[in-house]
Design a protein around this motif. Sequence first.
Motif, short mmCIF file in Angstrom:
data_model
loop_
_atom_site.label_atom_id
_atom_site.label_comp_id
_atom_site.label_asym_id
_atom_site.label_seq_id
_atom_site.Cartn_x
_atom_site.Cartn_y
_atom_site.Cartn_z
N PHE A 41 0.83 -1.20 0.00
CA PHE A 41 0.00 0.00 0.00
C PHE A 41 0.87 1.25 0.00
CE2 PHE A 41 -2.19 3.33 2.44
CZ PHE A 41 -3.35 3.47 1.71
N VAL A 42 1.89 1.26 0.85
CA VAL A 42 2.79 2.42 0.94
C VAL A 42 3.55 2.60 -0.37
CG1 VAL A 42 4.84 3.33 2.11
CG2 VAL A 42 2.98 2.35 3.45
N GLU A 43 4.03 1.49 -0.94
CA GLU A 43 4.76 1.58 -2.21
C GLU A 43 3.88 2.17 -3.30
OE1 GLU A 43 7.00 -1.18 -5.53
OE2 GLU A 43 6.29 -2.12 -3.70
N GLN A 44 2.64 1.70 -3.37
CA GLN A 44 1.72 2.23 -4.39
C GLN A 44 1.46 3.72 -4.17
OE1 GLN A 44 -2.09 0.27 -4.52
NE2 GLN A 44 -2.85 1.55 -6.17
N ALA A 45 1.30 4.13 -2.92
CA ALA A 45 1.06 5.54 -2.61
C ALA A 45 2.25 6.40 -3.04
CB ALA A 45 0.79 5.72 -1.12
N THR A 62 2.24 9.28 -5.92
CA THR A 62 2.68 10.64 -5.60
C THR A 62 3.73 11.11 -6.58
OG1 THR A 62 2.19 10.30 -3.25
CG2 THR A 62 3.71 12.07 -3.80
N ILE A 63 4.67 10.25 -6.91
CA ILE A 63 5.71 10.60 -7.88
C ILE A 63 5.10 10.88 -9.24
CG2 ILE A 63 7.70 9.69 -9.15
CD1 ILE A 63 8.46 8.24 -6.50
N ALA A 64 4.16 10.04 -9.67
CA ALA A 64 3.51 10.23 -10.96
C ALA A 64 2.76 11.57 -11.00
CB ALA A 64 2.56 9.08 -11.26
N ALA A 85 3.48 14.76 -13.44
CA ALA A 85 2.41 15.35 -14.25
C ALA A 85 2.29 16.84 -13.97
CB ALA A 85 1.07 14.65 -13.98
N ASP A 86 2.42 17.23 -12.70
CA ASP A 86 2.38 18.66 -12.35
C ASP A 86 3.52 19.41 -13.02
OD1 ASP A 86 0.20 18.16 -10.72
OD2 ASP A 86 1.32 18.31 -8.84
N GLN A 87 4.72 18.82 -12.99
CA GLN A 87 5.88 19.47 -13.62
C GLN A 87 5.68 19.61 -15.12
OE1 GLN A 87 9.18 17.03 -12.38
NE2 GLN A 87 9.39 18.08 -10.42
N GLU A 88 5.13 18.56 -15.75
CA GLU A 88 4.87 18.61 -17.18
C GLU A 88 3.85 19.70 -17.51
OE1 GLU A 88 2.78 15.86 -20.56
OE2 GLU A 88 4.02 14.84 -19.07
#
Length: 91
Positions: A32-36, A40-42, A46-49
């Motif tokens: 669960f933590v890994e997926q979160a 978050t990174i994705a 996307a925000d940076q793009e």
Amino acid sequence: MKTSTIPSLRVDPQLRLAAESVLRDGESLSGFVEQAIRQTIACRLADQEFITRGLKARDQARQSGQYVEAGAVLDRLQEMLDRAKSGPTTA
């Protein structure tokens, strides 16, 4: 690439219980933590793009001197929203 671990994190027992309460069948807290973290990174990427595209558009508008009035943009967005809410159209 060699795998590595995320450092342990001490949390209040109530927080751990709350986190465990949302796990799906067969899902581990670690998973669960890994997926979160991955989500978050994705989102950050996307925000940076999005920001990069916006700055590029700004620079192009400055160079060309061609701008679109904010009201025209909002009107077009409202039309798109209205069409989306009305459902699929038949041809």
